[in-house]
Design an enzyme around this catalytic site. Structure first.
Site, mmCIF file in Angstrom:
data_model
loop_
_atom_site.group_PDB
_atom_site.id
_atom_site.type_symbol
_atom_site.label_atom_id
_atom_site.label_comp_id
_atom_site.label_asym_id
_atom_site.label_seq_id
_atom_site.Cartn_x
_atom_site.Cartn_y
_atom_site.Cartn_z
ATOM 1 N N GLY A 172 28.622 -18.376 0.429
ATOM 2 C CA GLY A 172 28.293 -17.387 -0.589
ATOM 3 C C GLY A 172 29.512 -16.786 -1.260
ATOM 4 O O GLY A 172 29.549 -16.642 -2.482
ATOM 5 N N ASP B 243 35.893 -25.671 5.643
ATOM 6 C CA ASP B 243 34.501 -25.477 6.058
ATOM 7 C C ASP B 243 34.062 -26.728 6.820
ATOM 8 O O ASP B 243 34.465 -27.834 6.475
ATOM 9 C CB ASP B 243 33.585 -25.254 4.854
ATOM 10 C CG ASP B 243 32.300 -24.508 5.229
ATOM 11 O OD1 ASP B 243 31.575 -25.015 6.105
ATOM 12 O OD2 ASP B 243 32.036 -23.438 4.660
ATOM 13 N N SER C 249 18.287 -22.821 2.519
ATOM 14 C CA SER C 249 18.341 -21.361 2.412
ATOM 15 C C SER C 249 19.659 -20.870 1.837
ATOM 16 O O SER C 249 19.798 -19.682 1.530
ATOM 17 C CB SER C 249 18.110 -20.727 3.787
ATOM 18 O OG SER C 249 19.164 -21.055 4.682
ATOM 19 N N ASN C 250 20.651 -21.768 1.674
ATOM 20 C CA ASN C 250 21.940 -21.387 1.078
ATOM 21 C C ASN C 250 21.883 -21.306 -0.446
ATOM 22 O O ASN C 250 22.707 -20.649 -1.074
ATOM 23 C CB ASN C 250 23.026 -22.410 1.436
ATOM 24 C CG ASN C 250 23.276 -22.560 2.917
ATOM 25 O OD1 ASN C 250 23.657 -23.626 3.374
ATOM 26 N ND2 ASN C 250 23.058 -21.513 3.694
ATOM 27 N N ARG D 127 22.416 -18.390 -3.282
ATOM 28 C CA ARG D 127 23.667 -17.636 -3.425
ATOM 29 C C ARG D 127 24.911 -18.516 -3.402
ATOM 30 O O ARG D 127 25.985 -18.066 -3.806
ATOM 31 C CB ARG D 127 23.775 -16.584 -2.313
ATOM 32 C CG ARG D 127 23.938 -17.180 -0.918
ATOM 33 C CD ARG D 127 23.727 -16.154 0.183
ATOM 34 N NE ARG D 127 24.011 -16.714 1.504
ATOM 35 C CZ ARG D 127 23.187 -17.486 2.191
ATOM 36 N NH1 ARG D 127 22.022 -17.816 1.683
ATOM 37 N NH2 ARG D 127 23.514 -17.938 3.387
ATOM 38 N N LYS E 240 29.268 -29.415 3.107
ATOM 39 C CA LYS E 240 29.528 -28.500 1.997
ATOM 40 C C LYS E 240 30.748 -28.893 1.170
ATOM 41 O O LYS E 240 30.783 -28.686 -0.040
ATOM 42 C CB LYS E 240 29.695 -27.068 2.521
ATOM 43 C CG LYS E 240 28.395 -26.409 2.957
ATOM 44 C CD LYS E 240 28.605 -24.970 3.364
ATOM 45 C CE LYS E 240 27.277 -24.303 3.712
ATOM 46 N NZ LYS E 240 27.442 -22.888 4.104
ATOM 47 N N ASP F 278 31.716 -15.385 7.633
ATOM 48 C CA ASP F 278 30.611 -14.472 7.917
ATOM 49 C C ASP F 278 30.449 -14.203 9.407
ATOM 50 O O ASP F 278 29.373 -13.846 9.858
ATOM 51 C CB ASP F 278 29.298 -15.037 7.354
ATOM 52 C CG ASP F 278 28.926 -16.381 7.972
ATOM 53 O OD1 ASP F 278 29.729 -16.914 8.772
ATOM 54 O OD2 ASP F 278 27.836 -16.895 7.659
ATOM 55 N N ASN F 279 31.532 -14.386 10.182
ATOM 56 C CA ASN F 279 31.437 -14.103 11.615
ATOM 57 C C ASN F 279 32.727 -13.445 12.081
ATOM 58 O O ASN F 279 33.803 -13.688 11.527
ATOM 59 C CB ASN F 279 31.139 -15.367 12.414
ATOM 60 C CG ASN F 279 32.268 -16.379 12.343
ATOM 61 O OD1 ASN F 279 33.216 -16.326 13.119
ATOM 62 N ND2 ASN F 279 32.174 -17.317 11.395
ATOM 63 N N CYS G 33 23.466 -12.697 7.931
ATOM 64 C CA CYS G 33 22.693 -12.734 6.690
ATOM 65 C C CYS G 33 21.378 -13.466 6.894
ATOM 66 O O CYS G 33 20.390 -13.182 6.227
ATOM 67 C CB CYS G 33 23.502 -13.402 5.584
ATOM 68 S SG CYS G 33 24.868 -12.386 4.971
ATOM 69 N N CYS H 177 17.047 -17.554 19.753
ATOM 70 C CA CYS H 177 16.265 -16.665 18.897
ATOM 71 C C CYS H 177 15.912 -17.471 17.646
ATOM 72 O O CYS H 177 15.714 -18.680 17.741
ATOM 73 C CB CYS H 177 17.032 -15.383 18.580
ATOM 74 S SG CYS H 177 18.614 -15.663 17.754
#
Length: 372
Positions: free
Chosen positions: A42, A63, A70-71, A74, A87, A131-132, A189, A332
């Site tokens: 994103g 990356d 779902s990416n 954005r 990617k 993002d981590n 996210c 989860c």
């Protein structure tokens, strides 16, 4: 100047070079600059797209992930035809169309303490689009040790942050966040959601800060955290002093080499869906624990040995195997709550706890069977 900028480049950047702060000499600086962007998601999408368009001569992109459907709302480097592919393949294709004069080096690896310094030392500036928390601390520490500016950005739901860290005389990321939050406390996210345009806004601000650093123009966000709220369209600046006791950039640093950042952030070892499939197919002993809510479990589940929502796990440890050395695989929906659960279990003395990478969503994408 004509040696470095062709006639077509002069035409391409004409509207930018007319600015007094840029000019032909500034455009040459941009062409001579090298920037490493960590993450092609994103934030990495607008970052790389606009840095290439602005004329940054050498872009590096790190990356190791693949494109998920779902990416797409954005991550504009990727299209529907890229789903399931790496990617960096779609990133290279898109960026080469934006500016053929930008040299692009792709690094399809996971950034680790073993390769971070070698990669970062090859570039002038680093832009963090991760993002981590383990990777954020890794990027920060590597930038401090290598003496490279770290243009930081983060997004969550409707809010974003931008700053320039590891640039003398300003602070580093650890001056603001000395310790990471407990695992799973801050939702990803995937679980908490993010407005699709928000990474575009924050990523463009990161690109702006990179360009200002290259040009040495304006006032950079060194020693300042810029906060944006999309719901009420407000921007707020918070001054960030450098911490003289910072273990990385302080007066007497104690972190002088890269460490194990998963351990530092309390992140449990992850198990891939493929490994779990192998365990189940070969009947390798393990205890499968679902830590989602009952309503989520009712929609789809993997027939776990036990369903215990993470919020009640600490009071229901008696439902787990009494052998603290028995392998436990926690899952989860996307992998955030399972990390929080693993942290609880390790604190209770369980020694072999694994978090299913990507959760049930990744399990389904990998072809794993689940019951409705």
């Amino acid at each position: 100047m004509s040696v470095l900028l062709s006639d077509r480049e002069l035409q391409r950047y004409a509207r930018q070079m007319v600015l007094d702060e840029v000019g032909p000499s500034g455009q040459v600086k941009l062409k001579e600059a090298s920037v490493l962007v960590v993450g092609a998601g994103g934030l990495g999408s607008p970052l790389t797209m606009y840095l290439a368009a602005a004329g940054i001569g050498h872009l590096g992109l790190v990356d190791y992930d693949t494109v998920d459907r779902s990416n797409l709302h954005r991550q504009l480097l990727h299209t529907g035809g890229s789903v399931g592919r790496h990617k960096l393949k779609s990133a290279r294709r898109m960026l080469s169309k934006i500016n053929p004069y930008t040299r692009l080096d792709t690094h399809p690896v996971r950034l680790t303490r073993k390769n971070a310094l070698a990669l970062i030392e090859r570039y002038d500036i680093v832009a963090d689009g991760t993002d981590n928390f383990p990777t954020r601390y890794l990027v920060n520490d590597a930038c401090v040790l290598a003496g490279k500016p770290n243009v930081y950005g983060s997004v969550y739901q409707f809010e974003g942050q931008v700053a320039v860290f590891a640039h003398t005389p300003g602070p580093c990321y650890r001056c603001l966040f000395p310790e990471p939050p407990p695992p799973g406390l801050v939702p990803s996210c995937a679980e908490g959601g993010v407005l699709g345009v928000l990474p575009g806004i924050i990523g463009l601000m990161q690109a702006t800060e990179v360009i200002k650093l290259v040009l040495d123009a304006g006032q950079s966000l060194i020693g300042c955290l810029l906060l944006f709220n999309a719901l009420d369209a407000t921007w707020r600046q918070v001054q960030l002093p450098r911490n003289p006791d910072c273990p990385v950039c302080g007066t007497h640093p104690t972190v002088t080499e890269l460490i194990d950042y998963e351990e530092f952030c309390g992140v449990a070892p992850e198990m891939t869906p493929a490994t779990l499939m192998s365990w189940r197919e070969t009947d390798r002993p393990h205890f499968l624990l679902d830590v989602r809510r009952p309503d989520e479990h009712a929609q789809a589940h993997m027939d776990p040995d036990r369903l215990i929502p993470v919020d009640t796990l600490g009071s229901q440890l008696n439902l787990l195997p009494p052998d603290r050395d028995a392998p436990i695989v926690v899952h989860c929906q996307t992998g955030a709550r399972s990390q929080r659960a693993a942290h609880i279990l390790r604190g209770a003395g369980y020694t072999q706890v694994f978090s299913l990478a990507g959760g049930l969503a990744a399990w389904a994408r990998a072809g794993g069977q689940s019951s409705p």
